[in-house]
Design an enzyme around this catalytic site. Structure first.
Site, short mmCIF file in Angstrom:
data_model
loop_
_atom_site.label_atom_id
_atom_site.label_comp_id
_atom_site.label_asym_id
_atom_site.label_seq_id
_atom_site.Cartn_x
_atom_site.Cartn_y
_atom_site.Cartn_z
N GLY A 153 44.97 45.20 46.58
CA GLY A 153 44.90 43.83 46.11
C GLY A 153 46.17 43.08 46.48
N TYR B 110 50.00 41.24 46.23
CA TYR B 110 51.36 41.66 45.89
C TYR B 110 51.64 41.41 44.40
CZ TYR B 110 56.34 41.32 45.17
OH TYR B 110 57.60 41.48 44.64
N GLY C 10 49.95 43.95 42.37
CA GLY C 10 50.52 45.26 42.74
C GLY C 10 51.86 45.49 42.04
N GLU D 43 48.05 49.13 48.28
CA GLU D 43 47.65 48.55 49.57
C GLU D 43 47.58 47.05 49.34
OE1 GLU D 43 46.93 50.38 52.30
OE2 GLU D 43 47.26 52.28 51.27
N CYS E 250 43.11 42.09 54.90
CA CYS E 250 44.55 42.29 54.75
C CYS E 250 45.21 42.29 56.12
CB CYS E 250 44.82 43.58 54.01
SG CYS E 250 44.00 44.98 54.75
P1 NAD Z 1 43.92 40.81 43.15
O1 NAD Z 1 45.32 41.35 43.09
O2 NAD Z 1 43.65 39.49 42.55
O3 NAD Z 1 42.91 41.83 42.45
C1 NAD Z 1 42.79 43.17 42.87
C2 NAD Z 1 42.26 44.00 41.73
O4 NAD Z 1 43.22 44.03 40.68
C3 NAD Z 1 40.96 43.48 41.12
O5 NAD Z 1 40.12 44.59 40.86
C4 NAD Z 1 41.44 42.83 39.83
O6 NAD Z 1 40.46 42.79 38.82
C5 NAD Z 1 42.58 43.74 39.43
N1 NAD Z 1 43.59 43.16 38.54
C6 NAD Z 1 43.95 41.85 38.42
N2 NAD Z 1 44.95 41.74 37.50
C7 NAD Z 1 45.22 42.98 37.04
C8 NAD Z 1 46.15 43.52 36.11
N3 NAD Z 1 47.02 42.76 35.45
N4 NAD Z 1 46.17 44.85 35.91
C9 NAD Z 1 45.33 45.65 36.58
N5 NAD Z 1 44.41 45.22 37.47
C10 NAD Z 1 44.36 43.89 37.71
O7 NAD Z 1 43.53 40.83 44.71
P2 NAD Z 1 42.15 40.36 45.39
O8 NAD Z 1 42.10 38.90 45.43
O9 NAD Z 1 41.00 41.09 44.81
O10 NAD Z 1 42.35 40.94 46.86
C11 NAD Z 1 42.97 40.21 47.88
C12 NAD Z 1 44.31 40.82 48.19
O11 NAD Z 1 44.13 42.20 48.54
C13 NAD Z 1 44.96 40.19 49.41
O12 NAD Z 1 46.33 40.01 49.18
C14 NAD Z 1 44.74 41.24 50.50
O13 NAD Z 1 45.65 41.17 51.55
C15 NAD Z 1 44.84 42.52 49.73
N6 NAD Z 1 44.19 43.63 50.43
C16 NAD Z 1 44.98 44.61 50.98
C17 NAD Z 1 44.41 45.65 51.68
C18 NAD Z 1 45.26 46.72 52.32
O14 NAD Z 1 44.71 47.73 52.73
N7 NAD Z 1 46.57 46.55 52.44
C19 NAD Z 1 43.02 45.73 51.81
C20 NAD Z 1 42.24 44.74 51.23
C21 NAD Z 1 42.84 43.69 50.53
#
Ligand code: NAD
Length: 468
Positions: free
Chosen positions: A216, A218, A221, A238, A273
């Site tokens: 997800g 940064y 993360g 990731e 990503c």
């Molecule tokens: P996001 O961080 O909004 O959400 C990711 C996950 O985290 C979701 O399941 C969400 O419900 C959960 N989440 C949200 N807040 C949380 C918290 N406080 N505690 C625990 N879990 C929580 O990201 P997104 O919009 O779903 O994804 C897009 C991002 O993911 C982009 O930045 C993209 O670059 C990245 N991404 C990276 C890779 C990689 O392999 N490096 C692959 C795919 C996506």
């Protein structure tokens, strides 16, 4: 009980309303996983592998139905959803081929154990590998099959139980994954789907878990890393990217490179990503490159994600349109030129026109902040040195690409960019055989490759000396 509403981003209509898991339900799931995991780990590897092979075969069989579900809830064009699901078995095969060898006990000093155990001074030194235990997998929506299976397949094969929280934007797909795994023979409590958004993710981190694997942004993360640090459990992140590509002046076919990079930037609406997010082109070929790039972009078909020839569907998250509009405004205010797009498309749903900006520089957000949408900045540079410096000028470090006829020239530029993956004459590419990792704000640890298996086991060092 709170309700999770699933929308179709192409139309805004409600697809489903689901009860979201609250903290009590998540605690119950975590306790059930804890109880079930040792039995799963005790099964011979061949049994676990046979179950995962069945899962793989079911995925092949059900691809088209699963693609419809994914396309409806994320807006991913159906051809791209089929493409993702169609390529997932290849990743599963990598794990089926390599996990067993990684689990096998290893002699630490093979030459030292030749004497009989118990001979004076002989201490057998052996490494064995225990599964992590109960693993939390908090996932993203943009490639749910890829980023999900990258984690839960090696976790299950190595003997862990998995609490899988799909993104709230890919929940129906996450539930379908659980159904398929259970149908293949994974016990219900060994793989469980946790339904909900960020609140459910945060509650999952409060449970008795042995590792957290996250895909997800940064921002999220960083929160997850803090929670994992307090628990002293392994954490793998990731995260996002601001992936650069540089086109040197010696490329043989400028138009072909431009078309390849347009696909790298706009495939899945730029919601990858490793999507190309900024391009540097040598000034000598910049005009030709920009013209060919815009021509390629104008050829992309925007439409209903359910239609086979649609290349650009809606954005999965409507809110991202605001981010893209702000990046365009910021760039134009600072002197950029818009070659196409720049605004919401005139049709219902979360559509944004594919957008190309030139005359950009690093004072602009579009060249520094992750866009995660159909927008690209193209900046002309005078030299490889300038390109390398600009490519490295970011907090992220996921991938970087150089297009050049000369491998040594490309390698010289790429070696100056701190990045997990380096591409020569290709981009937006992931291989199960190679570790997928990020530097800086792009993450911690690796999935895929042998590194992506070893992170699911804990080594145990055996010092074995027989009595004299
Ligand atoms: P996001 O961080 O909004 O959400 C990711 C996950 O985290 C979701 O399941 C969400 O419900 C959960 N989440 C949200 N807040 C949380 C918290 N406080 N505690 C625990 N879990 C929580 O990201 P997104 O919009 O779903 O994804 C897009 C991002 O993911 C982009 O930045 C993209 O670059 C990245 N991404 C990276 C890779 C990689 O392999 N490096 C692959 C795919 C996506």
């Amino acid at each position: 009980m709170s309700v999770l509403t699933i929308h179709n981003p192409a139309t805004g209509t409600v697809l489903r309303e689901l009860p979201a898991d609250d903290a009590t339900a998540i605690a119950r799931k975590a306790a059930a996983a804890r109880k079930a995991q040792p039995k799963w780990a005790a099964r011979p590897f061949a049994e676990r592998a046979a179950i995962i092979r069945r899962f793989r075969d079911l995925l092949v069989e059900r691809r088209d139905t699963l693609a419809l579900t994914q396309s409806a809830e994320t807006g991913k064009p159906i051809a791209q959803a089929r493409g993702e699901i169609g390529a997932t078995p290849g990743r599963i095969d990598f794990f089926l081929d390599h996990v067993e060898a990684q689990l096998a006990a290893r002699l630490a000093k093979p030459e030292a154990v030749v004497p009989a155990i118990g001979a004076p001074g002989s201490t057998e030194e052996v490494v064995t590998f225990d599964p992590l235990g109960v693993v939390a997998n908090i996932s993203a929506w943009n490639y749910p099959w890829f980023v999900g299976t990258n984690v839960y397949v090696p976790a299950l094969l190595t003997g862990s139980a998995v609490l899988y929280k799909p993104s709230e934007f890919a929940t129906l797909t996450g539930m379908a994954m659980a159904d398929l795994l259970h149908e293949a023979g994974v016990p219900d409590d060994v793989f469980q789907c946790v339904v909900g958004g960020g609140v459910a993710g945060a509650a999952l981190l409060e449970q008795d878990i042995d590792g957290v694997f996250f895909t997800g942004s940064y921002a999220t993360g960083a929160r997850i890393a803090e929670a994992a640090a307090r628990k002293m459990i392994p954490v793998q992140l990731e995260l996002g990217g601001k992936d650069p590509a540089y086109v040197a002046d010696d490329v043989a076919d400028v138009a072909a490179v431009a078309a390849g990079l347009a696909d790298g930037a706009f495939y899945n609406n730029g919601q990858s990503c490793c999507a190309v997010e900024r391009i540097y082109v040598h000034a000598k070929i910049a005009d030709a490159f920009r013209a060919a790039f815009v021509e390629a972009v104008k050829g992309f078909v925007m439409g209903d994600p359910g239609e086979g020839d649609t290349y650009l569907g809606p954005l999965t998250r409507e809110a991202q349109i605001g981010v893209l509009e702000a990046q365009v405004k910021d760039a134009l205010e600072k002197g950029a030129t818009l070659l196409c797009g720049g605004k919401r498309a005139e049709r219902p749903g979360a559509y944004f026109e594919p957008t190309v900006l030139v005359d950009v520089d690093h004072s602009m957000e579009v060249m520094r902040e992750e866009s995660f949408g159909p927008i690209i900045g193209i900046q002309a540079v005078a030299s490889d040195d300038e390109a390398a410096a600009l490519m490295a000028d970011t907090a992220y470090g996921l991938t970087a690409a150089v297009f050049s006829r000369d491998r040594a020239r490309a390698a010289a530029v790429l070696s100056r960019v701190p990045t997990g993956s380096a591409y020569w004459n290709c981009c937006d590419r992931v291989s199960p055989h190679l570790p997928w990792s990020g530097r800086g704000h792009s993450g911690l640890g690796s999935t895929l490759g042998l590194e992506g298996i070893r992170c699911f086991v804990k080594p145990r060092a055996w010092h074995l000396r027989a009595p004299a």
